[in-house]
Design a protein around this motif. Structure first.
Motif, PDB file in Angstrom:
ATOM      1  N   VAL A   1      31.843  38.355  48.979  1.00  0.00           N
ATOM      2  CA  VAL A   1      33.510  37.408  49.679  1.00  0.00           C
ATOM      3  C   VAL A   1      33.733  38.472  50.705  1.00  0.00           C
ATOM      4  N   SER A   2      34.446  37.393  51.557  1.00  0.00           N
ATOM      5  CA  SER A   2      35.227  37.413  53.255  1.00  0.00           C
ATOM      6  C   SER A   2      36.465  39.087  53.044  1.00  0.00           C
ATOM      7  N   ASN A   3      37.378  39.413  51.615  1.00  0.00           N
ATOM      8  CA  ASN A   3      38.031  40.146  51.744  1.00  0.00           C
ATOM      9  C   ASN A   3      38.943  40.980  50.360  1.00  0.00           C
TER      10      ASN A   3
ATOM     11  N   THR B   1      40.991  41.407  48.682  1.00  0.00           N
ATOM     12  CA  THR B   1      41.671  40.948  47.746  1.00  0.00           C
ATOM     13  C   THR B   1      40.994  39.987  47.012  1.00  0.00           C
ATOM     14  N   GLN B   2      39.891  39.039  47.415  1.00  0.00           N
ATOM     15  CA  GLN B   2      38.768  38.183  46.797  1.00  0.00           C
ATOM     16  C   GLN B   2      38.201  39.407  45.474  1.00  0.00           C
TER      17      GLN B   2
ATOM     18  N   THR C   1      40.367  40.186  43.014  1.00  0.00           N
ATOM     19  CA  THR C   1      39.893  39.015  42.103  1.00  0.00           C
ATOM     20  C   THR C   1      39.574  38.501  41.235  1.00  0.00           C
ATOM     21  N   LEU C   2      38.328  39.237  41.945  1.00  0.00           N
ATOM     22  CA  LEU C   2      37.322  38.956  41.227  1.00  0.00           C
ATOM     23  C   LEU C   2      36.871  40.091  40.010  1.00  0.00           C
TER      24      LEU C   2
END
Length: 178
Positions: A166-168, A170-171, A174-175
């Motif tokens: 993921v790139s951030n 927050t992602q 979320t995962l």
């Protein structure tokens, strides 16, 4: 499994937990989120014959940790275990499955499905950082909570993001909620 009652509404649930005799109390995720006193008869400790189970359609890291913190005995993913729910409840009753007695966060992660993002953690500190991310903490707050230097926290989060592809942050959080 024999169901002896179905209770709806906050007051009715609180009353049933305080007065009804039962072996296993099965709560849905919305009931668990309200953090009812699970056993008013034995302050802070599960009454010997009472077991508490949360049913959920998808078991997340957050749900398992919440259930553990509340002293629940199991979290059952009905998407995975629906066909074997009776057997799973029997194991809870016999003490073969008991989330409430797990001592470490690392052991909690073992309860999660193997595809859960928490399995990317290399140690208990990584898991604690992931939990803090779910709760929306800043890097500075996380560093203070886990007693690490700010740069170390940043490095660990970067490593976890790379492992999760993921790139951030927050992602990444979320995962964890999936």
């Amino acid at each position: 499994v024999t169901v002896v009652g179905l209770v709806h509404g906050d007051d009715a649930i609180r009353s049933a937990l305080a007065t009804t005799s039962f072996d296993v109390c099965i709560l849905g995720p919305t009931s668990v989120e309200k953090k009812y006193d699970l056993d008013p008869l034995a302050s802070g400790v599960n009454y010997p014959v009472r077991k508490y189970v949360m049913l959920n359609t998808h078991v997340t890291t957050e749900r398992v940790i919440l259930a553990h913190q509340l002293g629940m005995n199991d979290v059952i993913d009905i998407g995975v275990h629906m066909a074997s729910i009776n057997e799973r409840l029997e194991k809870v009753l016999q003490g073969e499955i008991d989330l409430a007695h797990i001592a470490s966060i690392t052991e909690i992660v073992r309860w999660l499905r193997s595809d859960n993002i928490a399995h990317l953690a290399q140690d208990e500190v990584d898991i604690r950082i992931l939990i803090e991310l779910i709760e929306g903490r800043t890097n500075e707050e996380i560093a203070a909570t886990v007693n690490l230097a700010l740069q170390t926290v940043r490095n660990r989060i970067s490593r976890l993001m790379k492992a999760a592809e993921v790139s951030n942050r927050t992602q990444l959080a979320t995962l964890l909620l999936r």
